[in-house]
Design a protein around this motif. Structure first.
Motif, PDB file in Angstrom:
ATOM      1  N   MET A   1     -18.049  -8.406 -18.223  1.00 27.75           N
ATOM      2  CA  MET A   1     -16.712  -8.953 -18.139  1.00 27.75           C
ATOM      3  C   MET A   1     -15.719  -7.898 -17.666  1.00 27.75           C
ATOM      4  O   MET A   1     -14.923  -8.158 -16.779  1.00 27.75           O
ATOM      5  CB  MET A   1     -16.321  -9.487 -19.506  1.00 27.75           C
ATOM      6  N   ASN A   2     -15.739  -6.705 -18.294  1.00 32.65           N
ATOM      7  CA  ASN A   2     -14.848  -5.626 -17.888  1.00 32.65           C
ATOM      8  C   ASN A   2     -15.135  -5.167 -16.459  1.00 32.65           C
ATOM      9  O   ASN A   2     -14.206  -4.817 -15.722  1.00 32.65           O
ATOM     10  CB  ASN A   2     -14.974  -4.435 -18.836  1.00 32.65           C
ATOM     11  N   THR A   3     -16.399  -5.149 -16.073  1.00 35.34           N
ATOM     12  CA  THR A   3     -16.773  -4.756 -14.724  1.00 35.34           C
ATOM     13  C   THR A   3     -16.212  -5.745 -13.709  1.00 35.34           C
ATOM     14  O   THR A   3     -15.724  -5.350 -12.644  1.00 35.34           O
ATOM     15  CB  THR A   3     -18.312  -4.686 -14.591  1.00 35.34           C
ATOM     16  N   THR A   4     -16.250  -7.021 -14.020  1.00 37.67           N
ATOM     17  CA  THR A   4     -15.728  -8.060 -13.130  1.00 37.67           C
ATOM     18  C   THR A   4     -14.219  -7.916 -12.980  1.00 37.67           C
ATOM     19  O   THR A   4     -13.690  -8.039 -11.870  1.00 37.67           O
ATOM     20  CB  THR A   4     -16.061  -9.460 -13.698  1.00 37.67           C
ATOM     21  N   ILE A   5     -13.528  -7.633 -14.058  1.00 37.99           N
ATOM     22  CA  ILE A   5     -12.071  -7.462 -14.007  1.00 37.99           C
ATOM     23  C   ILE A   5     -11.719  -6.220 -13.169  1.00 37.99           C
ATOM     24  O   ILE A   5     -10.817  -6.262 -12.337  1.00 37.99           O
ATOM     25  CB  ILE A   5     -11.477  -7.368 -15.423  1.00 37.99           C
ATOM     26  N   ILE A   6     -12.426  -5.147 -13.370  1.00 38.64           N
ATOM     27  CA  ILE A   6     -12.173  -3.913 -12.614  1.00 38.64           C
ATOM     28  C   ILE A   6     -12.479  -4.135 -11.136  1.00 38.64           C
ATOM     29  O   ILE A   6     -11.694  -3.734 -10.266  1.00 38.64           O
ATOM     30  CB  ILE A   6     -12.998  -2.742 -13.196  1.00 38.64           C
ATOM     31  N   LEU A   7     -13.621  -4.773 -10.847  1.00 37.91           N
ATOM     32  CA  LEU A   7     -14.001  -5.048  -9.463  1.00 37.91           C
ATOM     33  C   LEU A   7     -12.985  -5.973  -8.789  1.00 37.91           C
ATOM     34  O   LEU A   7     -12.595  -5.746  -7.645  1.00 37.91           O
ATOM     35  CB  LEU A   7     -15.404  -5.665  -9.419  1.00 37.91           C
ATOM     36  N   THR A   8     -12.517  -6.982  -9.496  1.00 38.90           N
ATOM     37  CA  THR A   8     -11.501  -7.901  -8.973  1.00 38.90           C
ATOM     38  C   THR A   8     -10.205  -7.139  -8.709  1.00 38.90           C
ATOM     39  O   THR A   8      -9.559  -7.339  -7.679  1.00 38.90           O
ATOM     40  CB  THR A   8     -11.254  -9.062  -9.957  1.00 38.90           C
ATOM     41  N   GLY A   9      -9.832  -6.259  -9.620  1.00 40.50           N
ATOM     42  CA  GLY A   9      -8.627  -5.446  -9.441  1.00 40.50           C
ATOM     43  C   GLY A   9      -8.722  -4.552  -8.212  1.00 40.50           C
ATOM     44  O   GLY A   9      -7.760  -4.404  -7.450  1.00 40.50           O
ATOM     45  N   ILE A  10      -9.872  -3.945  -8.013  1.00 43.27           N
ATOM     46  CA  ILE A  10     -10.082  -3.076  -6.841  1.00 43.27           C
ATOM     47  C   ILE A  10     -10.004  -3.895  -5.554  1.00 43.27           C
ATOM     48  O   ILE A  10      -9.341  -3.486  -4.589  1.00 43.27           O
ATOM     49  CB  ILE A  10     -11.430  -2.324  -6.955  1.00 43.27           C
ATOM     50  N   ILE A  11     -10.639  -5.052  -5.540  1.00 44.42           N
ATOM     51  CA  ILE A  11     -10.617  -5.906  -4.348  1.00 44.42           C
ATOM     52  C   ILE A  11      -9.197  -6.373  -4.053  1.00 44.42           C
ATOM     53  O   ILE A  11      -8.753  -6.346  -2.902  1.00 44.42           O
ATOM     54  CB  ILE A  11     -11.585  -7.099  -4.517  1.00 44.42           C
ATOM     55  N   LEU A  12      -8.463  -6.788  -5.069  1.00 46.76           N
ATOM     56  CA  LEU A  12      -7.076  -7.233  -4.874  1.00 46.76           C
ATOM     57  C   LEU A  12      -6.190  -6.084  -4.388  1.00 46.76           C
ATOM     58  O   LEU A  12      -5.303  -6.282  -3.548  1.00 46.76           O
ATOM     59  CB  LEU A  12      -6.520  -7.840  -6.158  1.00 46.76           C
ATOM     60  N   THR A  13      -6.425  -4.886  -4.888  1.00 42.66           N
ATOM     61  CA  THR A  13      -5.671  -3.716  -4.438  1.00 42.66           C
ATOM     62  C   THR A  13      -5.956  -3.411  -2.972  1.00 42.66           C
ATOM     63  O   THR A  13      -5.037  -3.116  -2.202  1.00 42.66           O
ATOM     64  CB  THR A  13      -6.008  -2.486  -5.317  1.00 42.66           C
ATOM     65  N   ILE A  14      -7.220  -3.506  -2.574  1.00 43.39           N
ATOM     66  CA  ILE A  14      -7.592  -3.279  -1.175  1.00 43.39           C
ATOM     67  C   ILE A  14      -6.958  -4.346  -0.277  1.00 43.39           C
ATOM     68  O   ILE A  14      -6.402  -4.022   0.786  1.00 43.39           O
ATOM     69  CB  ILE A  14      -9.127  -3.247  -1.012  1.00 43.39           C
ATOM     70  N   ILE A  15      -6.995  -5.606  -0.698  1.00 44.81           N
ATOM     71  CA  ILE A  15      -6.390  -6.690   0.085  1.00 44.81           C
ATOM     72  C   ILE A  15      -4.880  -6.491   0.189  1.00 44.81           C
ATOM     73  O   ILE A  15      -4.301  -6.614   1.274  1.00 44.81           O
ATOM     74  CB  ILE A  15      -6.735  -8.068  -0.529  1.00 44.81           C
ATOM     75  N   ALA A  16      -4.240  -6.149  -0.924  1.00 43.25           N
ATOM     76  CA  ALA A  16      -2.786  -5.916  -0.903  1.00 43.25           C
ATOM     77  C   ALA A  16      -2.450  -4.734   0.006  1.00 43.25           C
ATOM     78  O   ALA A  16      -1.483  -4.776   0.778  1.00 43.25           O
ATOM     79  CB  ALA A  16      -2.270  -5.673  -2.315  1.00 43.25           C
ATOM     80  N   GLY A  17      -3.248  -3.677  -0.060  1.00 48.66           N
ATOM     81  CA  GLY A  17      -3.032  -2.513   0.809  1.00 48.66           C
ATOM     82  C   GLY A  17      -3.194  -2.876   2.278  1.00 48.66           C
ATOM     83  O   GLY A  17      -2.399  -2.449   3.128  1.00 48.66           O
ATOM     84  N   ALA A  18      -4.194  -3.682   2.591  1.00 53.18           N
ATOM     85  CA  ALA A  18      -4.412  -4.112   3.975  1.00 53.18           C
ATOM     86  C   ALA A  18      -3.241  -4.956   4.469  1.00 53.18           C
ATOM     87  O   ALA A  18      -2.808  -4.820   5.623  1.00 53.18           O
ATOM     88  CB  ALA A  18      -5.719  -4.887   4.094  1.00 53.18           C
ATOM     89  N   ILE A  19      -2.712  -5.811   3.623  1.00 54.52           N
ATOM     90  CA  ILE A  19      -1.556  -6.638   4.000  1.00 54.52           C
ATOM     91  C   ILE A  19      -0.338  -5.765   4.267  1.00 54.52           C
ATOM     92  O   ILE A  19       0.372  -5.944   5.260  1.00 54.52           O
ATOM     93  CB  ILE A  19      -1.268  -7.698   2.902  1.00 54.52           C
ATOM     94  N   VAL A  20      -0.099  -4.810   3.393  1.00 53.44           N
ATOM     95  CA  VAL A  20       1.043  -3.909   3.568  1.00 53.44           C
ATOM     96  C   VAL A  20       0.895  -3.107   4.869  1.00 53.44           C
ATOM     97  O   VAL A  20       1.841  -2.989   5.653  1.00 53.44           O
ATOM     98  CB  VAL A  20       1.197  -2.968   2.349  1.00 53.44           C
ATOM     99  N   ILE A  21      -0.292  -2.576   5.106  1.00 53.18           N
ATOM    100  CA  ILE A  21      -0.548  -1.796   6.321  1.00 53.18           C
ATOM    101  C   ILE A  21      -0.369  -2.671   7.557  1.00 53.18           C
ATOM    102  O   ILE A  21       0.287  -2.273   8.527  1.00 53.18           O
ATOM    103  CB  ILE A  21      -1.958  -1.163   6.284  1.00 53.18           C
ATOM    104  N   TYR A  22      -0.936  -3.873   7.548  1.00 56.25           N
ATOM    105  CA  TYR A  22      -0.818  -4.772   8.695  1.00 56.25           C
ATOM    106  C   TYR A  22       0.651  -5.095   8.986  1.00 56.25           C
ATOM    107  O   TYR A  22       1.099  -5.023  10.132  1.00 56.25           O
ATOM    108  CB  TYR A  22      -1.605  -6.066   8.436  1.00 56.25           C
ATOM    109  N   ASN A  23       1.406  -5.441   7.957  1.00 55.43           N
ATOM    110  CA  ASN A  23       2.819  -5.775   8.155  1.00 55.43           C
ATOM    111  C   ASN A  23       3.628  -4.576   8.653  1.00 55.43           C
ATOM    112  O   ASN A  23       4.535  -4.729   9.471  1.00 55.43           O
ATOM    113  CB  ASN A  23       3.427  -6.339   6.869  1.00 55.43           C
TER     114      ASN A  23
END
Length: 187
Positions: A1-23
């Motif tokens: 459960m904790n691994t899934t939350i951490i992995l989801t957080g990392i993926i969301l951070t990468i997606i948010a970073g990509a959006i910021v960089i693209y914009n």
């Protein structure tokens, strides 16, 4: 459960970073495109002024036929150079030389120098040259910011796949500006 939350957080951070960089890249590209549009408008204005000046000077200096033909040829080449900043800058520099010579030739005709029409056209050309310089500075500043961003880590990792690349600066030799100084025309 904790691994899934951490992995989801990392993926969301990468997606948010990509959006910021693209914009951020889109914003910089739009500034560059806006700067180029400003330069293009002023260069077209300059190209539209040149035939009026040629016509005015031709009335006084008919024997300068080769100079007028050179201006017409270089003007056509500059207009045909399109949106490639390097090619357009080279063609505009080539056009500036015979236009500067034509303005210098006008100095040999006191009645032409006294003509209000010629003075108005010369003043308008001078103002247009100043506007080209301001637009060039804005454009080159925007290009510098985009190029710096495209080459900076971690943006450089995303820039290529997103279709962003470095842009060329726009340069016209300032020594070749179409309106010479008074000292140049008397030399």
């Amino acid at each position: 459960m904790n691994t899934t939350i951490i992995l989801t957080g990392i993926i969301l951070t990468i997606i948010a970073g990509a959006i910021v960089i693209y914009n951020l890249l889109v914003k910089r590209r739009q500034l560059v495109n806006n700067g180029w549009a400003d330069i293009d408008v002023q260069l077209k204005r300059r190209a539209d002024l040149i035939p009026s000046i040629v016509t005015t000077v031709q009335g006084y200096a008919r024997h300068e036929r080769q100079l007028f033909e050179d201006i017409a040829e270089k003007r056509s080449a500059a207009l045909a150079a399109g949106d490639d900043p390097a090619a357009r800058g080279a063609r505009e520099s080539e056009l500036s030389r015979p236009v500067a010579r034509m303005i210098a030739v006008a100095e040999d005709y006191p009645e032409l120098k006294a003509s209000q029409n010629f003075l108005d056209l010369q003043n308008e050309l001078s103002q247009t040259e100043d506007k080209i310089e301001m637009a060039r500075r804005f454009y080159n500043g925007a290009v510098r910011e985009l190029n710096t961003l495209v080459e900076s880590f971690p943006v450089n990792i995303a820039a290529g796949p997103f279709g962003f690349s470095k842009r060329d600066y726009f340069e016209i030799d300032t020594a070749d500006r179409a309106v010479p100084s008074i000292a140049e025309t008397r030399a």
